[in-house]
Design an enzyme around this catalytic site. Structure first.
Site, mmCIF file in Angstrom:
data_model
loop_
_atom_site.group_PDB
_atom_site.id
_atom_site.type_symbol
_atom_site.label_atom_id
_atom_site.label_comp_id
_atom_site.label_asym_id
_atom_site.label_seq_id
_atom_site.Cartn_x
_atom_site.Cartn_y
_atom_site.Cartn_z
ATOM 1 N N ALA A 72 0.827 -1.203 0.000
ATOM 2 C CA ALA A 72 0.000 0.000 0.000
ATOM 3 C C ALA A 72 0.864 1.257 0.000
ATOM 4 C CB ALA A 72 -0.921 0.005 1.221
ATOM 5 N N GLY A 117 0.841 -5.572 0.558
ATOM 6 C CA GLY A 117 -0.095 -5.746 -0.540
ATOM 7 C C GLY A 117 0.540 -6.336 -1.778
ATOM 8 N N GLU A 120 0.446 -9.920 -1.253
ATOM 9 C CA GLU A 120 -0.941 -10.371 -1.378
ATOM 10 C C GLU A 120 -1.392 -10.455 -2.829
ATOM 11 O OE1 GLU A 120 -3.163 -9.029 2.658
ATOM 12 O OE2 GLU A 120 -2.262 -7.399 1.524
ATOM 13 N N GLU A 140 2.474 -5.958 7.933
ATOM 14 C CA GLU A 140 1.455 -4.990 8.335
ATOM 15 C C GLU A 140 1.376 -4.738 9.837
ATOM 16 O OE1 GLU A 140 0.085 -6.339 4.238
ATOM 17 O OE2 GLU A 140 1.121 -7.211 5.964
#
Length: 266
Positions: A72, A117, A120, A140
């Protein structure tokens, strides 16, 4: 090869041969950090690819030499109010679910950093090909949140619940060799070959029946986590969706005639 842009930061290449599409993360100045705009573009590209019946496999790649995606965009997030974060959540989530819900097989080509992310996005693919520079992780909790792009659900499906817990709770980074050993990476290749080898795998996949590929992926995804009898019912439904198709008839005919099939895709 044709190219189509989705916003400023996402490029889709449709390769002329092999029915393979390449979804390129193309925000090199930020190491592909996923901003709101970029998330929206990823979701849009995935929607378009999912509707394109000519596409039989998708490869997720990066235009940055040293990173797949660093997660992110925390610089953008730093300016957010709570209300901004609430509004952005469905946009961000749509990017990760867009990759996850691609109806055709997907292959991630990972080099360098694939963190948060970025990890992910790779986890959302069916197969992960990584070169020896890859560094993966879900950090995170070290910035006060949790993996929110599917990490808490997808990682344990790959590496087991205890290993996933250790990686998420410690926020540590995993280098390529260990990633391959624990199943976080499926195929480990020499430095600089991740994209080339992922595209080659996708081309091999795309040589098979498009109807069969979509049905097989559906059975794999829907059946995961079910008990065996329920899973076999999922498989049977998927089998029935292809058993009377033009692709099945062509595949059997081509086998008996000792020729390559010409898939009708229906």
């Amino acid at each position: 090869m044709s190219e189509e842009r989705f916003g400023e930061f996402v490029l889709v290449r449709r390769h002329e041969r092999g029915h393979v599409a390449e979804l390129v993360l193309d925000r090199p100045k930020a190491m592909n950090a996923v901003s709101t705009e970029m998330a929206r573009s990823i979701a849009g590209a995935c929607a378009a690819l999912g509707e394109d019946r000519d596409v039989r496999a998708v490869v997720l790649t990066s235009s940055h030499e040293r990173a797949f995606c660093v997660g992110a965009d925390l610089k953008e997030r730093n300016s957010f109010s709570d209300a901004d974060l609430v509004r952005q959540r469905p946009v961000a989530r749509a990017a990760y679910t867009g990759v996850l819900q691609l109806p055709v097989p997907s292959v991630a080509a990972v080099h360098g950093f694939a963190l948060g992310g970025g990890c992910e996005l790779a986890l959302a693919c069916d197969v992960i090909v990584a070169d020896r520079t890859a560094v993966m992780g879900l950090p995170e909790v070290s910035v006060g949140v949790i993996p929110g792009g599917g990490g808490t659900q997808l990682l344990p499906r790959r590496v087991g619940s205890a290993r996933a817990a250790e990686l998420i709770f410690t926020a540590r980074r995993v280098e390529a060799e260990e990633a391959r050993e624990i199943g976080l990476v499926d195929v480990l290749v020499d430095e600089g070959r991740d994209r080339e080898d992922a595209l080659a795998m996708a081309a091999r996949i795309a040589g098979n029946s498009p109807v069969g590929l979509r049905a097989a992926k559906r059975a794999l995804r829907l059946g995961h986590g079910l008990d065996l009898p329920a899973g076999l019912e999922v498989e049977d439904a998927a089998w029935r969706s292809v058993a009377f198709s033009g692709d099945r008839a062509e595949g059997v005919a081509a086998f008996n005639e000792k020729r390559r099939p010409e898939w009708p895709g229906e």
